[in-house]
Design a protein around this motif. Structure first.
Motif, mmCIF file in Angstrom:
data_model
loop_
_atom_site.group_PDB
_atom_site.id
_atom_site.type_symbol
_atom_site.label_atom_id
_atom_site.label_comp_id
_atom_site.label_asym_id
_atom_site.label_seq_id
_atom_site.Cartn_x
_atom_site.Cartn_y
_atom_site.Cartn_z
ATOM 1 N N UNK A 47 58.060 117.838 16.801
ATOM 2 C CA UNK A 47 58.884 117.232 17.845
ATOM 3 C C UNK A 47 59.019 118.173 19.036
ATOM 4 N N UNK A 48 59.115 119.480 18.781
ATOM 5 C CA UNK A 48 59.195 120.449 19.879
ATOM 6 C C UNK A 48 57.956 120.373 20.755
ATOM 7 N N UNK A 49 56.791 120.245 20.133
ATOM 8 C CA UNK A 49 55.545 120.129 20.888
ATOM 9 C C UNK A 49 55.512 118.834 21.680
ATOM 10 N N UNK A 50 56.040 117.771 21.109
ATOM 11 C CA UNK A 50 56.083 116.486 21.800
ATOM 12 C C UNK A 50 56.973 116.558 23.036
ATOM 13 N N UNK A 51 58.079 117.281 22.915
ATOM 14 C CA UNK A 51 58.962 117.462 24.069
ATOM 15 C C UNK A 51 58.262 118.260 25.173
ATOM 16 N N UNK A 52 57.494 119.283 24.772
ATOM 17 C CA UNK A 52 56.865 120.173 25.746
ATOM 18 C C UNK A 52 55.596 119.595 26.363
ATOM 19 N N UNK A 53 54.756 118.989 25.520
ATOM 20 C CA UNK A 53 53.425 118.593 25.996
ATOM 21 C C UNK A 53 53.164 117.091 25.952
ATOM 22 N N UNK A 54 54.133 116.330 25.496
ATOM 23 C CA UNK A 54 53.907 114.903 25.373
ATOM 24 C C UNK A 54 53.315 114.563 24.015
ATOM 25 N N UNK A 55 52.971 113.313 23.821
ATOM 26 C CA UNK A 55 52.449 112.872 22.527
ATOM 27 C C UNK A 55 51.419 111.776 22.730
ATOM 28 N N UNK A 56 50.455 111.741 21.819
ATOM 29 C CA UNK A 56 49.373 110.767 21.886
ATOM 30 C C UNK A 56 49.660 109.595 20.968
ATOM 31 N N UNK A 57 49.198 108.424 21.362
ATOM 32 C CA UNK A 57 49.367 107.224 20.562
ATOM 33 C C UNK A 57 48.689 107.405 19.204
ATOM 34 N N UNK A 58 49.399 107.047 18.145
ATOM 35 C CA UNK A 58 48.855 107.135 16.803
ATOM 36 C C UNK A 58 49.196 108.406 16.062
ATOM 37 N N UNK A 59 49.648 109.430 16.776
ATOM 38 C CA UNK A 59 49.998 110.687 16.108
ATOM 39 C C UNK A 59 51.327 110.534 15.369
ATOM 40 N N UNK A 60 51.535 111.401 14.378
ATOM 41 C CA UNK A 60 52.775 111.398 13.603
ATOM 42 C C UNK A 60 53.640 112.561 14.074
ATOM 43 N N UNK A 61 54.802 112.248 14.591
ATOM 44 C CA UNK A 61 55.710 113.266 15.139
ATOM 45 C C UNK A 61 56.885 113.454 14.188
ATOM 46 N N UNK A 62 57.220 114.710 13.917
ATOM 47 C CA UNK A 62 58.366 114.991 13.052
ATOM 48 C C UNK A 62 59.117 116.216 13.556
ATOM 49 N N UNK A 63 60.417 116.222 13.305
ATOM 50 C CA UNK A 63 61.246 117.344 13.724
ATOM 51 C C UNK A 63 62.704 116.930 13.805
ATOM 52 N N UNK A 64 63.525 117.862 14.268
ATOM 53 C CA UNK A 64 64.970 117.622 14.383
ATOM 54 C C UNK A 64 65.338 117.498 15.857
ATOM 55 N N UNK A 65 65.781 116.331 16.314
ATOM 56 C CA UNK A 65 66.177 116.171 17.716
ATOM 57 C C UNK A 65 67.522 116.856 17.986
#
Length: 224
Positions: A47-65
């Motif tokens: 989730x930290x990486x998703x916040x920093x760099x965005x996220x691609x369709x189909x990827x699985x994102x996990x973490x603590x918001x």
């Protein structure tokens, strides 16, 4: 003579259990396809990486918001002819510096994990979901509520596992219906039916199964 021929012709035209079995089989294949493909992701992202760099369709994102909305930013109801079928609940979560927002689809109780004033994650709840794109209707609703001007929005779907399970349930119900057809045909013949208590129970199970599978099928299609 013509009356006897018509009667015989009618019996010959009676629905074959093979036709019904093929129809149920097609539904099983479709349900298994969507159930399995729904679980497959294109890679794992924190989730930290998703916040920093965005996220691609189909990827699985996990973490603590760190922060999130205490109630759904959008409660989108689906229905057929004014009959409610299900809801989609979308929440905004924020990065540690509160500068980046991501969208999450979760259950209606997800917001209870966040403080109503500070928006902090008071329960330390974590999320895991598959990145998907919002439908045009949901995007339009968010545009009305938040003045977002984007053609489509990415979101983390934390309901992706339960959605796949519903597809597997649809497949299982249709498999059960095929088994009932095969057993009924083997024991009572092509157009025969069990009578008495056995017939009543078999009929009720078949009808209940078809209704349940039909509802889940509509639910999954509408809330896709």
């Amino acid at each position: 003579m013509s009356l006897f021929r018509s009667s015989s012709s009618y019996e010959n035209r009676q629905a074959s259990p093979v036709t019904a079995a093929v129809a149920f089989g097609i539904i099983i294949i479709i349900a298994l396809y969507f159930g399995i493909s729904g679980l497959i992701g294109g890679g794992k992202v924190s989730l930290d990486s998703a916040f920093e760099s965005g996220m691609d369709k189909g990827s699985i994102v996990s973490g603590v918001p760190p922060y999130g909305a205490p109630q759904a930013n959008l409660d989108y109801e689906h229905g057929v002819d004014s009959i409610p079928i299900g809801h989609e609940y979308y929440y905004m979560i924020l990065s540690e510096d509160q500068q980046t927002i991501l969208l999450v689809r979760a259950d209606k109780h997800f917001g209870e994990n966040f403080d109503s004033e500070s928006y902090k994650n008071i329960n330390g709840t974590s999320i895991k979901g598959k990145v998907r794109m919002t439908s045009s209707d949901v995007t339009a609703k968010f545009s009305e509520l938040t003045q977002l001007d984007e053609p489509e929005l990415k979101y983390i779907d934390t309901t992706y596992v339960s959605r796949s399970i519903k597809w597997f349930i649809i497949a299982a119900i249709n498999l059960l219906l095929i088994i009932v057809l095969i057993v009924n045909n083997a024991v009572f013949g092509r157009n025969g039916r069990p009578r008495g208590l056995v017939g009543a129970v078999t009929g009720l199970v078949s009808i209940a199964g078809m209704l349940a599978a039909g509802y889940l099928l509509i639910y999954n299609i509408l809330l896709n």
